[in-house]
Design a protein around this motif. Structure first.
Motif, PDB file in Angstrom:
ATOM      1  N   SER A 113       0.809  -1.214   0.000  1.00  0.00           N
ATOM      2  CA  SER A 113       0.000   0.000   0.000  1.00  0.00           C
ATOM      3  C   SER A 113       0.843   1.266   0.000  1.00  0.00           C
ATOM      4  CB  SER A 113      -0.945   0.013   1.204  1.00  0.00           C
ATOM      5  OG  SER A 113      -0.211  -0.012   2.408  1.00  0.00           O
ATOM      6  N   ARG A 114       2.041   1.195   0.535  1.00  0.00           N
ATOM      7  CA  ARG A 114       2.911   2.370   0.593  1.00  0.00           C
ATOM      8  C   ARG A 114       4.343   1.922   0.402  1.00  0.00           C
ATOM      9  NH1 ARG A 114       0.369   5.928   5.489  1.00  0.00           N
ATOM     10  NH2 ARG A 114      -1.718   5.900   4.640  1.00  0.00           N
ATOM     11  N   LEU A 124       2.392   9.244  -1.807  1.00  0.00           N
ATOM     12  CA  LEU A 124       2.148   8.055  -1.014  1.00  0.00           C
ATOM     13  C   LEU A 124       1.117   7.154  -1.683  1.00  0.00           C
ATOM     14  CD1 LEU A 124       3.574   7.325   1.509  1.00  0.00           C
ATOM     15  CD2 LEU A 124       1.723   8.288   2.827  1.00  0.00           C
ATOM     16  N   GLY A 125       1.524   5.949  -2.003  1.00  0.00           N
ATOM     17  CA  GLY A 125       0.611   4.997  -2.604  1.00  0.00           C
ATOM     18  C   GLY A 125       0.388   5.185  -4.096  1.00  0.00           C
TER      19      GLY A 125
END
Length: 145
Positions: A113-114, A124-125
Motif C-alpha cells: 500500500s505504501r 504516497l501509494g
C-alpha cells in the motif's frame, strides 16, 4: 516446481518497504494455494538531481547497488526454503510501469500500500494506485503487517 513455465504466475512488487514485505509474504501464500509461482519484481531508476536528466554517477554502479539491495531484501524476507518457486527480477524503469508490464498474463499482481518512492511523502501509494487503475489482471494491495 522449479522451471515450470506453465505455472500460474503471481507477480509481486518489491521495493524494500514494510508493505512490500507483507505483499511478498501474501503472494507466496496465494501462489501456494493456487499451485503457482511468484515473480518478485523490483524496479530501479537512474537518480535525477535538480531536474537535470544526466546521471550524476555511473549507472552501472547504481544498478549493481540496486541489485545487491534487492537480493539482500528478498533473502531477508524469504529466508530458507520456500513452498513455491520464487523468481527474482530487477528492471530499470518507473516502478508502476515495470509492474504493469511484468503482470501481463499473470494471475494476479500484488503490491504494497505504501512504498519507498523518490517522493514517498508527496506520492504516497501512487504506484499501487497506478497499478490498480491500469493493470490487465486483478490487483491486491497489501498493508504492512
Amino acid at each position: 516446481m522449479a522451471g515450470n513455465e506453465s505455472a500460474r504466475r503471481v507477480v509481486v512488487g518489491v521495493d524494500g518497504s514494510p508493505s512490500s514485505h507483507a505483499a511478498l509474504r501474501w503472494a507466496i501464500g496465494y501462489a501456494q494455494l493456487i499451485g503457482g509461482r511468484v515473480d518478485a519484481v523490483g524496479a530501479w531508476e537512474v537518480p535525477m538531481m535538480y531536474g537535470w536528466s544526466a546521471p550524476p554517477v555511473d549507472t552501472a554502479l547504481d544498478e549493481d547497488v540496486s541489485r545487491r539491495k534487492f537480493q539482500q531484501e528478498l533473502d531477508q524476507v524469504l529466508g530458507d526454503g520456500q513452498p513455491v518457486e520464487v523468481r527474482r527480477e530487477l528492471i530499470l524503469g518507473n516502478p508502476a510501469d515495470v509492474l504493469i508490464e511484468a503482470s501481463r498474463g499473470a494471475e494476479i499482481l500484488v503490491v504494497g500500500s505504501r512504498g519507498h518512492g523518490t517522493f514517498a511523502r508527496a506520492l504516497l501509494g501512487s504506484v499501487s494506485q497506478h497499478c490498480a487503475a491500469h493493470a490487465s489482471c486483478p490487483v491486491v494491495i497489501v498493508r504492512p503487517d
